[in-house]
Scaffold this motif. Sequence first.
Motif, PDB file in Angstrom:
ATOM      1  N   SER A 199      -8.321  11.641  -1.373  1.00  0.00           N
ATOM      2  CA  SER A 199      -7.185  12.531  -1.114  1.00  0.00           C
ATOM      3  C   SER A 199      -6.063  11.798  -0.388  1.00  0.00           C
ATOM      4  CB  SER A 199      -7.640  13.752  -0.312  1.00  0.00           C
ATOM      5  OG  SER A 199      -8.585  14.493  -1.058  1.00  0.00           O
ATOM      6  N   LEU A 200      -6.420  10.916   0.529  1.00  0.00           N
ATOM      7  CA  LEU A 200      -5.423  10.102   1.211  1.00  0.00           C
ATOM      8  C   LEU A 200      -4.704   9.202   0.197  1.00  0.00           C
ATOM      9  CD1 LEU A 200      -4.088   9.173   3.854  1.00  0.00           C
ATOM     10  CD2 LEU A 200      -5.941   7.502   4.072  1.00  0.00           C
ATOM     11  N   GLY A 201      -5.453   8.652  -0.743  1.00  0.00           N
ATOM     12  CA  GLY A 201      -4.844   7.836  -1.796  1.00  0.00           C
ATOM     13  C   GLY A 201      -3.858   8.632  -2.630  1.00  0.00           C
ATOM     14  N   ALA A 202      -4.200   9.879  -2.940  1.00  0.00           N
ATOM     15  CA  ALA A 202      -3.280  10.743  -3.703  1.00  0.00           C
ATOM     16  C   ALA A 202      -2.023  11.028  -2.890  1.00  0.00           C
ATOM     17  CB  ALA A 202      -3.986  12.037  -4.101  1.00  0.00           C
TER      18      ALA A 202
ATOM     19  N   ALA B 262      -4.781   6.738 -12.840  1.00  0.00           N
ATOM     20  CA  ALA B 262      -3.409   6.861 -12.361  1.00  0.00           C
ATOM     21  C   ALA B 262      -2.626   5.615 -12.756  1.00  0.00           C
ATOM     22  CB  ALA B 262      -3.392   7.044 -10.853  1.00  0.00           C
ATOM     23  N   ARG B 263      -1.389   5.822 -13.099  1.00  0.00           N
ATOM     24  CA  ARG B 263      -0.511   4.698 -13.406  1.00  0.00           C
ATOM     25  C   ARG B 263      -0.272   3.918 -12.117  1.00  0.00           C
ATOM     26  NH1 ARG B 263       5.568   5.358 -15.466  1.00  0.00           N
ATOM     27  NH2 ARG B 263       6.030   3.143 -15.684  1.00  0.00           N
ATOM     28  N   PRO B 264      -0.347   2.595 -12.145  1.00  0.00           N
ATOM     29  CA  PRO B 264      -0.138   1.816 -10.925  1.00  0.00           C
ATOM     30  C   PRO B 264       1.213   2.130 -10.275  1.00  0.00           C
ATOM     31  CG  PRO B 264      -1.066   0.430 -12.631  1.00  0.00           C
ATOM     32  CD  PRO B 264      -0.707   1.742 -13.282  1.00  0.00           C
ATOM     33  N   VAL B 265       1.184   2.248  -8.969  1.00  0.00           N
ATOM     34  CA  VAL B 265       2.361   2.633  -8.194  1.00  0.00           C
ATOM     35  C   VAL B 265       3.524   1.679  -8.436  1.00  0.00           C
ATOM     36  CG1 VAL B 265       3.223   2.938  -5.842  1.00  0.00           C
ATOM     37  CG2 VAL B 265       0.952   3.776  -6.439  1.00  0.00           C
TER      38      VAL B 265
ATOM     39  N   PRO C 249       5.097  -3.447  -3.580  1.00  0.00           N
ATOM     40  CA  PRO C 249       4.389  -4.673  -3.959  1.00  0.00           C
ATOM     41  C   PRO C 249       3.084  -4.350  -4.710  1.00  0.00           C
ATOM     42  CG  PRO C 249       5.050  -4.744  -1.648  1.00  0.00           C
ATOM     43  CD  PRO C 249       5.287  -3.345  -2.128  1.00  0.00           C
ATOM     44  N   PRO C 250       2.734  -5.150  -5.712  1.00  0.00           N
ATOM     45  CA  PRO C 250       1.516  -4.909  -6.475  1.00  0.00           C
ATOM     46  C   PRO C 250       0.253  -4.813  -5.606  1.00  0.00           C
ATOM     47  CG  PRO C 250       2.869  -6.490  -7.628  1.00  0.00           C
ATOM     48  CD  PRO C 250       3.522  -6.256  -6.292  1.00  0.00           C
ATOM     49  N   THR C 251       0.176  -5.583  -4.534  1.00  0.00           N
ATOM     50  CA  THR C 251      -1.010  -5.519  -3.674  1.00  0.00           C
ATOM     51  C   THR C 251      -1.123  -4.157  -3.007  1.00  0.00           C
ATOM     52  OG1 THR C 251      -0.967  -7.899  -3.322  1.00  0.00           O
ATOM     53  CG2 THR C 251      -2.217  -6.602  -1.736  1.00  0.00           C
ATOM     54  N   LEU C 252      -0.004  -3.596  -2.569  1.00  0.00           N
ATOM     55  CA  LEU C 252      -0.027  -2.250  -1.992  1.00  0.00           C
ATOM     56  C   LEU C 252      -0.435  -1.233  -3.054  1.00  0.00           C
ATOM     57  CD1 LEU C 252       0.389  -0.564   0.526  1.00  0.00           C
ATOM     58  CD2 LEU C 252       2.824  -0.434  -0.032  1.00  0.00           C
ATOM     59  N   SER C 253       0.023  -1.447  -4.266  1.00  0.00           N
ATOM     60  CA  SER C 253      -0.372  -0.598  -5.393  1.00  0.00           C
ATOM     61  C   SER C 253      -1.884  -0.669  -5.615  1.00  0.00           C
ATOM     62  CB  SER C 253       0.373  -1.049  -6.651  1.00  0.00           C
ATOM     63  OG  SER C 253       0.083  -0.228  -7.740  1.00  0.00           O
ATOM     64  N   ARG C 254      -2.460  -1.882  -5.507  1.00  0.00           N
ATOM     65  CA  ARG C 254      -3.910  -2.045  -5.662  1.00  0.00           C
ATOM     66  C   ARG C 254      -4.676  -1.287  -4.577  1.00  0.00           C
ATOM     67  NH1 ARG C 254      -4.733  -7.480  -4.642  1.00  0.00           N
ATOM     68  NH2 ARG C 254      -6.958  -7.061  -4.703  1.00  0.00           N
ATOM     69  N   ILE C 255      -4.149  -1.281  -3.357  1.00  0.00           N
ATOM     70  CA  ILE C 255      -4.792  -0.547  -2.260  1.00  0.00           C
ATOM     71  C   ILE C 255      -4.838   0.937  -2.597  1.00  0.00           C
ATOM     72  CG2 ILE C 255      -4.489   0.194   0.143  1.00  0.00           C
ATOM     73  CD1 ILE C 255      -3.442  -2.688   0.724  1.00  0.00           C
ATOM     74  N   VAL C 256      -3.730   1.476  -3.078  1.00  0.00           N
ATOM     75  CA  VAL C 256      -3.685   2.897  -3.441  1.00  0.00           C
ATOM     76  C   VAL C 256      -4.650   3.184  -4.586  1.00  0.00           C
ATOM     77  CG1 VAL C 256      -2.215   4.755  -4.339  1.00  0.00           C
ATOM     78  CG2 VAL C 256      -1.333   3.206  -2.572  1.00  0.00           C
ATOM     79  N   LEU C 257      -4.685   2.324  -5.584  1.00  0.00           N
ATOM     80  CA  LEU C 257      -5.594   2.541  -6.719  1.00  0.00           C
ATOM     81  C   LEU C 257      -7.052   2.435  -6.301  1.00  0.00           C
ATOM     82  CD1 LEU C 257      -3.707   0.786  -9.661  1.00  0.00           C
ATOM     83  CD2 LEU C 257      -3.866   3.232  -9.140  1.00  0.00           C
TER      84      LEU C 257
ATOM     85  N   ALA D 237      -7.659   0.419   6.930  1.00  0.00           N
ATOM     86  CA  ALA D 237      -6.715   0.033   7.980  1.00  0.00           C
ATOM     87  C   ALA D 237      -6.589  -1.485   8.081  1.00  0.00           C
ATOM     88  CB  ALA D 237      -7.147   0.632   9.318  1.00  0.00           C
ATOM     89  N   GLU D 238      -7.716  -2.201   7.937  1.00  0.00           N
ATOM     90  CA  GLU D 238      -7.674  -3.675   7.971  1.00  0.00           C
ATOM     91  C   GLU D 238      -6.780  -4.219   6.857  1.00  0.00           C
ATOM     92  OE1 GLU D 238      -8.968  -6.048  10.000  1.00  0.00           O
ATOM     93  OE2 GLU D 238      -9.660  -4.481  11.361  1.00  0.00           O
ATOM     94  N   ASP D 239      -6.928  -3.661   5.647  1.00  0.00           N
ATOM     95  CA  ASP D 239      -6.117  -4.128   4.527  1.00  0.00           C
ATOM     96  C   ASP D 239      -4.645  -3.774   4.726  1.00  0.00           C
ATOM     97  OD1 ASP D 239      -8.316  -5.249   3.364  1.00  0.00           O
ATOM     98  OD2 ASP D 239      -8.460  -3.800   1.719  1.00  0.00           O
ATOM     99  N   LEU D 240      -4.378  -2.584   5.251  1.00  0.00           N
ATOM    100  CA  LEU D 240      -2.989  -2.205   5.512  1.00  0.00           C
ATOM    101  C   LEU D 240      -2.370  -3.087   6.591  1.00  0.00           C
ATOM    102  CD1 LEU D 240      -3.248   1.688   5.302  1.00  0.00           C
ATOM    103  CD2 LEU D 240      -2.187   0.129   3.638  1.00  0.00           C
ATOM    104  N   ARG D 241      -3.157  -3.452   7.619  1.00  0.00           N
ATOM    105  CA  ARG D 241      -2.656  -4.366   8.651  1.00  0.00           C
ATOM    106  C   ARG D 241      -2.341  -5.740   8.066  1.00  0.00           C
ATOM    107  NH1 ARG D 241      -5.570  -1.188  12.369  1.00  0.00           N
ATOM    108  NH2 ARG D 241      -7.610  -2.083  12.070  1.00  0.00           N
ATOM    109  N   GLU D 242      -3.229  -6.222   7.195  1.00  0.00           N
ATOM    110  CA  GLU D 242      -2.994  -7.512   6.541  1.00  0.00           C
ATOM    111  C   GLU D 242      -1.724  -7.462   5.692  1.00  0.00           C
ATOM    112  OE1 GLU D 242      -3.118 -11.355   5.090  1.00  0.00           O
ATOM    113  OE2 GLU D 242      -4.162 -10.498   6.823  1.00  0.00           O
ATOM    114  N   ALA D 243      -1.564  -6.389   4.920  1.00  0.00           N
ATOM    115  CA  ALA D 243      -0.366  -6.240   4.084  1.00  0.00           C
ATOM    116  C   ALA D 243       0.892  -6.191   4.952  1.00  0.00           C
ATOM    117  CB  ALA D 243      -0.482  -4.986   3.228  1.00  0.00           C
TER     118      ALA D 243
END
Length: 169
Positions: free
Chosen positions: A23-26, A55-58, A66-74, A92-98
């Motif tokens: 749901s957070l991803g949506a 879902a279509r990639p963000v 950025p495609p990497t942020l799109s991958r996180i959402v997917l 959160a770790e991945d978002l901090r890295e991004a």
Amino acid sequence: PYMSPEQTGRTGRSVDWRADLYSLGATFYETLTGAPPFAGRDAAALAHAHIARLARPVHEINAHVPPTLSRIVLKLLEKEPEHRYQSATALAEDLREARAQWLRSATIEPFALASREVPRGLTIPDRLYGRDEELQSLTDAFAVTRAGGRELVLVTGGPGIGKSALVDH
């Protein structure tokens, strides 16, 4: 529009904390694109989309993402809970890295998602293993009763061997 596939009641899977990550991803998806990953007025079609459509990639909808942020959402929107993030901590770790990469260079290079994922605990699968014969006996008995016959099935055994899981299956 934010419900996980298992919350539709049509997947036979139990709902756990990973449904919240879906749901957070949506929600992230809508924040970044202006629309939820799946839209529609028909509840059945919407439920089907959450179960079966990708879902279509963000970054294809919003070129500023950025495609990497799109991958996180997917990853958050994965249909199977075990393929999503297993914890908000790993997300959160991945978002901090991004964010760190973005602040350094205004770009986000691809990196392995959920690389520091630590399982929250033992996750018991919803599938039965090694119970094909017993499951077939229950299925056969059910078929007899559906045809108007009578059957009595006793499921016995020690505690913790999966009697309830077998019957519930």
